[in-house]
Write an enzyme that holds these catalytic residues in place. Structure first.
Site, PDB file in Angstrom:
ATOM      1  N   GLY A  53     132.447  59.520  24.917  1.00  0.00           N
ATOM      2  CA  GLY A  53     132.489  61.103  24.459  1.00  0.00           C
ATOM      3  C   GLY A  53     130.973  61.306  23.937  1.00  0.00           C
ATOM      4  O   GLY A  53     130.229  60.749  24.192  1.00  0.00           O
ATOM      5  N   GLY A 108     129.092  63.463  20.763  1.00  0.00           N
ATOM      6  CA  GLY A 108     129.025  64.172  19.357  1.00  0.00           C
ATOM      7  C   GLY A 108     127.894  65.263  19.160  1.00  0.00           C
ATOM      8  O   GLY A 108     127.509  65.811  20.313  1.00  0.00           O
ATOM      9  N   SER A 109     127.704  65.856  18.093  1.00  0.00           N
ATOM     10  CA  SER A 109     126.929  66.692  17.667  1.00  0.00           C
ATOM     11  C   SER A 109     125.425  66.394  17.960  1.00  0.00           C
ATOM     12  O   SER A 109     124.361  67.027  18.289  1.00  0.00           O
ATOM     13  CB  SER A 109     126.947  67.098  16.130  1.00  0.00           C
ATOM     14  N   PHE A 110     125.055  64.960  17.919  1.00  0.00           N
ATOM     15  CA  PHE A 110     123.517  65.045  18.210  1.00  0.00           C
ATOM     16  C   PHE A 110     123.420  63.729  19.230  1.00  0.00           C
ATOM     17  O   PHE A 110     122.313  63.320  19.716  1.00  0.00           O
ATOM     18  CB  PHE A 110     122.834  64.502  17.157  1.00  0.00           C
ATOM     19  N   VAL A 162     125.482  60.609  22.255  1.00  0.00           N
ATOM     20  CA  VAL A 162     126.473  60.010  22.973  1.00  0.00           C
ATOM     21  C   VAL A 162     127.298  59.185  22.366  1.00  0.00           C
ATOM     22  O   VAL A 162     126.665  58.304  21.656  1.00  0.00           O
ATOM     23  CB  VAL A 162     126.181  59.574  24.468  1.00  0.00           C
ATOM     24  N   VAL A 163     128.518  59.044  22.495  1.00  0.00           N
ATOM     25  CA  VAL A 163     129.348  57.918  21.666  1.00  0.00           C
ATOM     26  C   VAL A 163     129.912  56.801  22.662  1.00  0.00           C
ATOM     27  O   VAL A 163     130.361  57.297  23.529  1.00  0.00           O
ATOM     28  CB  VAL A 163     130.388  58.748  21.106  1.00  0.00           C
ATOM     29  N   LYS A 207     127.743  56.049  17.930  1.00  0.00           N
ATOM     30  CA  LYS A 207     126.890  57.405  18.338  1.00  0.00           C
ATOM     31  C   LYS A 207     125.349  57.134  18.380  1.00  0.00           C
ATOM     32  O   LYS A 207     124.839  57.096  17.197  1.00  0.00           O
ATOM     33  CB  LYS A 207     127.227  58.318  17.526  1.00  0.00           C
ATOM     34  N   ASP A 239     132.452  72.959  12.775  1.00  0.00           N
ATOM     35  CA  ASP A 239     132.815  72.818  13.877  1.00  0.00           C
ATOM     36  C   ASP A 239     134.224  72.124  14.147  1.00  0.00           C
ATOM     37  O   ASP A 239     134.598  71.207  14.655  1.00  0.00           O
ATOM     38  CB  ASP A 239     131.560  71.761  14.704  1.00  0.00           C
TER      39      ASP A 239
END
Length: 775
Positions: free
Chosen positions: A484, A486-488, A490-491, A505, A611
């Site tokens: 996935g 996230g906010s800053f 790739v996870v 992340k 968010d």
């Protein structure tokens, strides 16, 4: 020193001009819509799908063609009877031969390399070229090495396009056109035709090429006619067009003013508007026809003598992506609803053009070579003074020396932002209950000032890892381990040396701006998670801070995101889906509400998440809900207001009052949580395409709330889950909670502790039913 400043100022101006100029599409350029000319096959990348797959239509067979439906692609490019798709991440690309009668196309993997990813690819008639991310150099495939001439080693490119036996690109350092390939004569004619003119972009079709110069004029060269230059007719000023594409015998462009498509022959005949009415987001050209993506519903339509008279809507399942989904910054803003089009994974950048701002003064024609040199010298000298003055003012304001105070700005790149450069809505904004607030939401929002307090960002309880350890844990951050974004960053899924499974992340470092945004979001999550300990919040395991690398390590959530269980096609089809139970859904809602309640009422100081959405509610191995991703969070709340100068959040979940009036409170989180409740009730996304056949995007609140208000909750419930009599009462209670959560004004919404109490009552009602399925 003066010469150094002048040189830096000049190149800074060139960089700014490059960001503010139009774009090109070509027969052989990477895009999201492509044409395979010889077989009249049109392909596009699907939008609003978890998997951004390729779908194609072949004219003579009047059938849809299937191509790798389970793989996500970033861009595609078409040649004479071939098209290729670059996989997301750029580690590989596949190609298909369209000269077949089969409805299922068989792909061939031409390239795969996890360590040398590609930025883009471009398909010619008999070869494929791409730009390598790390070096910005050129690699080519399916070539005859004895006749194919490459550009000089070490040259770096920022765009490429391919034609018949040759390719051309724009050099990153000088903005000059460089051409190469096996068709040396045409390549040389095209390159020499552009002389030393700085170009922003180039589009190649067969033996012709067009592009935008630095003043916004479209310049075209006919390599099949001795390298003769022909300018697009009827251009009275620069930036009149926002996009240009080139086919074998024609070119087409999109007018900046009204987004209408105009076309001309390659010998400079009069411009004529396309027979297809309406505005377009992108246009591509084939041998003797062109195709475009309509603004209204992002569907593909084609016209021209090589297609059919009057145009033809293609039966591709709209919408088609109007541009690649990227995770880097967009200098001219993003498309409306781009998070919906990219399924929450990336943004679609708008095409930059002078039309976005004040149009330049009219000019009779592109400047001559002599005038260009004089103007360039004048621009350099004048720009140095202008840049020096502007920098002095900015520096003065930055350090506070002019006014006796110092300001510190910590910039965060939100999931979505809105400013004056993105007021226009080309995707058809849906009408809503809070239309007044949402119209006001297009006001300018300038840079964000963010104050932080709390403990050190290096928590005692979080382990510090080396970058090497985390690279080993994720198998070199392989795409196979990507789970996935996230906010800053790739996870990735990983396994530490002690055997513990974790989610890692990794922040993006593609640009200086992205580096600053990553640093700020990294600090934010580390500070917050170091002091937040609750069973319904994702736990921080550790972090890594080496050179420019910023990584956060979390406990691994085995069952993924709530969003995927509700909306992923593979999960939807499973009759054994654990979320096909009202008790389970209400329990998850209650647990997530308790996590948000902790942030608002028990964290010291209180925290506003900013968010809240279904993709940020994760499920552990026991299906317990955990709230995640604090990269956009702010300290505040406690009944007070926070006034960040830039709205942040995700389309469909963002509080309209916060978005329009720039007032942030805990009630902004309540609005997002209300949308999550509606997702649990209806099984629909926060923003989805209408099922009425008009493909108009609609918000979940606008879809569900009218039925709830009428007492017709059953009309909008997820058909996968049938409530018993006792469950029906519980579901109705949840629906009324959701209705109050998404009220347009924050003062009319409940507090999170009231929501928790109501959901506890709903779960108790559900558990009174003997037919309720155990979670």
């Amino acid at each position: 020193m003066t010469l150094f400043l002048a040189s830096n100022a000049f190149f800074a101006i060139l960089a700014i001009v490059s960001l503010a100029l139009p774009s090109v599409q070509a027969l052989g350029s990477g895009a999201t819509l492509a044409i395979s000319s010889r077989t009249a096959t049109v392909c596009g990348i699907s939008a609003s799908q978890p998997t951004r797959h390729i779908q194609c239509f072949r004219r003579d067979q009047s059938t849809l063609l299937s191509a790798a439906p389970n793989i996500s692609f970033s861009t595609i490019s078409g040649g004479r009877s071939t098209f290729c798709g670059l996989l997301e991440g750029g580690s590989a690309f596949l190609c298909w031969d369209t000269n077949t009668t089969n409805s299922t196309l068989s792909p061939r993997r031409v390239y795969i390399n996890d360590t040398a990813t590609l930025e883009t690819i471009s398909v010619g008639d008999d070869h494929i070229c791409g730009i390598v991310n790390a070096t910005k150099g050129i690699s080519c495939w399916r070539i005859d090495e004895s006749t194919f001439i490459f550009p000089p080693a070490g040259e770096q490119f920022r765009s490429i396009s391919s034609g018949s036996g040759f390719s051309c690109g724009i050099l990153a350092d000088s903005d000059r056109v460089r051409c190469w390939g096996s068709n040396r004569s045409t390549a040389s004619l095209i390159q020499n035709g552009f002389e030393d003119m700085p170009m922003v972009s180039i589009s190649v079709g067969d033996s012709n090429a067009c592009g935008f110069n630095s003043t916004g004029f479209v310049i075209c060269i006919s390599g099949g006619n001795g390298g003769r230059r022909f300018d697009v007719p009827s251009i009275s000023r620069g930036f009149e067009y926002s996009m240009v594409s080139v086919g074998e015998d024609h070119g087409c462009a999109i007018r900046s003013a009204n987004k209408r498509v105009v076309c001309w022959s390659n010998v400079g005949a009069a411009v004529v508007e396309s027979p297809v009415n309406g505005s377009f987001e992108t246009v591509v050209s084939g041998s003797s026809f062109a195709c475009g993506l309509t603004t209204g519903n992002l569907s593909a339509v084609c016209w021209g003598s090589g297609w059919s008279a009057g145009g033809l809507d293609l039966p591709l399942a709209a919408p088609i992506l109007p541009g690649p989904c990227v995770r880097t910054g967009c200098p001219c803003g993003t498309y409306s609803l781009d998070q919906m089009l990219c399924s929450g994974d990336g943004s679609i950048c708008r095409i930059c053009s002078q039309a976005n701002n004040t149009p330049p003064p009219a000019a009779p024609s592109p400047p001559s070579r002599g005038l260009r040199k004089g103007f360039l010298a004048f621009a350099i000298v004048g720009s140095v003074g202008a840049v020096a003055g502007i920098c002095s003012v900015i520096y003065c304001l930055w350090i506070g020396g002019c006014f006796g105070r110092k300001k510190i700005h910590n910039l965060v790149q939100p999931t979505i932002t809105r400013d004056t450069s993105s007021r226009s809505n080309t995707s058809g904004v849906l009408p809503s209950r809070s239309s007044t607030l949402r119209r006001q939401a297009s006001r300018a929002m300038v840079s964000m000032r963010r104050q932080r307090s709390g403990p050190s960002k290096h928590p005692d309880k979080a382990e510090e890892f080396s970058f090497y350890e985390l690279a080993q844990a994720t198998d070199g951050f392989s795409l196979a381990n990507k789970i996935g974004a996230g906010s800053f960053g790739v996870v990735y899924r990983g396994k530490l040396l002690n055997g513990q499974e974790v989610a890692i992340k990794r922040g993006e470092t593609s640009t200086a701006k992205k580096l600053q945004e990553k640093e700020t979001a990294f600090d934010s999550e580390l500070v917050f998670l170091s002091r937040l300990h609750h069973k319904h919040l994702v736990r921080l395991v550790g972090y890594c801070e080496e050179a420019d690398e910023r990584l956060l390590v979390y406990e691994y959530m085995k069952n993924g995101a709530l969003h995927d269980h509700l909306h992923d096609p593979d999960n939807i089809k499973k009759s054994s889906n654990r979320l096909n139970s009202w008790r389970m859904r209400i329990r998850i809602a209650l647990e997530a509400a308790r996590g948000v309640e902790y942030l608002h009422n028990y964290a010291v100081p209180p925290i506003i998440h900013r968010d809240i959405k279904s993709s940020n509610i994760l499920l552990d191995s026991s299906w317990t809900a955990r709230v995640s991703d604090f990269g956009l969070s702010l300290m505040g709340g406690g009944g007070g207001e926070v006034r960040p100068s830039k709205a942040a959040g995700t389309v469909g979940y963002i509080d309209p009052e916060y978005y329009s009036l720039n007032v942030l409170t805990e009630k902004s989180d309540v609005y997002g949580f209300g949308v999550v409740l509606l997702e649990l009730l209806t099984g629909r996304r926060a923003i989805f395409m209408s099922s009425e056949g008009d493909l108009e995007p609609i918000s979940l609140a606008d879809y569900a709330i009218p039925a709830i208000q009428k007492g017709e909750v059953s009309q909008v419930l997820d058909p996968r889950v049938s409530p018993s009599e006792a469950e029906a009462e519980a579901v109705e209670l949840v629906a009324y909670i959701a209705m109050h959560c998404v009220k347009p004004e924050g003062k009319d919404r409940p507090m999170m502790d009231d929501i928790v109490a109501s959901l506890e009552r709903a779960l108790a009602l559900c558990e009174e039913s003997h037919q309720c399925i155990s979670g």
